[in-house]
Design a protein around this motif. Sequence first.
Motif, PDB file in Angstrom:
ATOM      1  N   LYS A 144       0.748   5.333   0.284  1.00 25.12           N
ATOM      2  CA  LYS A 144      -0.172   6.350   0.775  1.00 25.12           C
ATOM      3  C   LYS A 144       0.284   7.743   0.353  1.00 25.12           C
ATOM      4  CE  LYS A 144      -1.389   3.337   4.520  1.00 25.12           C
ATOM      5  NZ  LYS A 144      -1.361   3.023   5.914  1.00 25.12           N
TER       6      LYS A 144
ATOM      7  N   GLN B 131       0.860  -1.175   0.000  1.00 19.42           N
ATOM      8  CA  GLN B 131       0.000   0.000   0.000  1.00 19.42           C
ATOM      9  C   GLN B 131       0.898   1.227   0.000  1.00 19.42           C
ATOM     10  OE1 GLN B 131      -2.680  -0.024   3.336  1.00 19.42           O
ATOM     11  NE2 GLN B 131      -4.246  -1.093   2.170  1.00 19.42           N
TER      12      GLN B 131
ATOM     13  N   VAL C 113      -7.346  14.282   2.561  1.00 16.82           N
ATOM     14  CA  VAL C 113      -7.629  12.885   2.884  1.00 16.82           C
ATOM     15  C   VAL C 113      -6.579  12.005   2.216  1.00 16.82           C
ATOM     16  CG1 VAL C 113     -10.109  13.225   3.205  1.00 16.82           C
ATOM     17  CG2 VAL C 113      -9.240  12.624   0.955  1.00 16.82           C
TER      18      VAL C 113
ATOM     19  N   SER D  91      -1.442  12.000  -0.056  1.00 18.88           N
ATOM     20  CA  SER D  91      -2.419  12.896   0.559  1.00 18.88           C
ATOM     21  C   SER D  91      -2.970  13.833  -0.506  1.00 18.88           C
ATOM     22  CB  SER D  91      -1.768  13.727   1.663  1.00 18.88           C
ATOM     23  OG  SER D  91      -2.647  14.755   2.081  1.00 18.88           O
TER      24      SER D  91
ATOM     25  N   GLN E 209      -7.822   4.500  -3.972  1.00 17.70           N
ATOM     26  CA  GLN E 209      -9.029   5.106  -3.417  1.00 17.70           C
ATOM     27  C   GLN E 209      -8.665   6.285  -2.545  1.00 17.70           C
ATOM     28  OE1 GLN E 209     -10.635   2.013  -0.875  1.00 17.70           O
ATOM     29  NE2 GLN E 209      -9.713   2.944   0.924  1.00 17.70           N
ATOM     30  N   THR E 210      -9.665   7.123  -2.312  1.00 16.88           N
ATOM     31  CA  THR E 210      -9.526   8.176  -1.321  1.00 16.88           C
ATOM     32  C   THR E 210     -10.409   7.798  -0.148  1.00 16.88           C
ATOM     33  OG1 THR E 210     -11.320   9.439  -2.327  1.00 16.88           O
ATOM     34  CG2 THR E 210      -9.090  10.006  -2.994  1.00 16.88           C
ATOM     35  N   ASP E 211     -10.003   8.175   1.039  1.00 17.27           N
ATOM     36  CA  ASP E 211     -10.841   7.947   2.216  1.00 17.27           C
ATOM     37  C   ASP E 211     -11.911   9.027   2.258  1.00 17.27           C
ATOM     38  OD1 ASP E 211      -9.485   5.734   3.054  1.00 17.27           O
ATOM     39  OD2 ASP E 211      -8.332   6.756   4.601  1.00 17.27           O
ATOM     40  N   ILE E 212     -13.038   8.683   2.813  1.00 14.80           N
ATOM     41  CA  ILE E 212     -14.140   9.637   2.952  1.00 14.80           C
ATOM     42  C   ILE E 212     -14.108  10.168   4.372  1.00 14.80           C
ATOM     43  CG2 ILE E 212     -16.630   9.904   2.870  1.00 14.80           C
ATOM     44  CD1 ILE E 212     -16.405   8.550   0.328  1.00 14.80           C
ATOM     45  N   VAL E 213     -14.159  11.475   4.484  1.00 14.07           N
ATOM     46  CA  VAL E 213     -14.172  12.108   5.796  1.00 14.07           C
ATOM     47  C   VAL E 213     -15.605  12.062   6.326  1.00 14.07           C
ATOM     48  CG1 VAL E 213     -13.773  14.247   7.046  1.00 14.07           C
ATOM     49  CG2 VAL E 213     -12.271  13.614   5.168  1.00 14.07           C
TER      50      VAL E 213
ATOM     51  N   ILE F 234      -4.848   6.073  -1.327  1.00 11.79           N
ATOM     52  CA  ILE F 234      -4.119   4.828  -1.109  1.00 11.79           C
ATOM     53  C   ILE F 234      -4.136   4.001  -2.394  1.00 11.79           C
ATOM     54  CG2 ILE F 234      -4.001   2.696   0.244  1.00 11.79           C
ATOM     55  CD1 ILE F 234      -5.559   4.277   2.454  1.00 11.79           C
TER      56      ILE F 234
END
Length: 129
Positions: A16, A14, A63, A18, A49-53, A66
């Motif tokens: 990461k 993975q 966010v 930003s 993907q992007t993380d959802i806040v 990844i």
Amino acid sequence: MNLPYGEIKDKILQIKFSTADFSIAAVLSAVKVHLDVIEEMGVIFLGAQTDIVAGPTPVFQPVPVIAQFEYTGKGASKDILEKVYRIVWQGIVSSFPDETKWSEAKEAYASFIAAQADLLRARIEASKE
């Protein structure tokens, strides 16, 4: 194994990023530049993907983006996945725009985020009526 901006667990890598620095488009472009080499090494790109806040935020909050890869070859995966990590970062560097284009892209992205916020506000106000 922990890397500066990612980690390797078994046969999974993975990486990461930003959204403060890179859009998902920039990450996918970096992968695309070297995807043929990565596949030749026995590694498949599983996606990004992007993380959802959760919940509303008063200001732009970066966010994580990844990107995930899996080693499908035989033998030890660590060395191969470390090479993939370096290759993806080479792709980021080689496909990254100069500062003028980058700042223009950030400005356009900020306008996009503001437009999304305006749309959400309008929907919330409309649902109150």
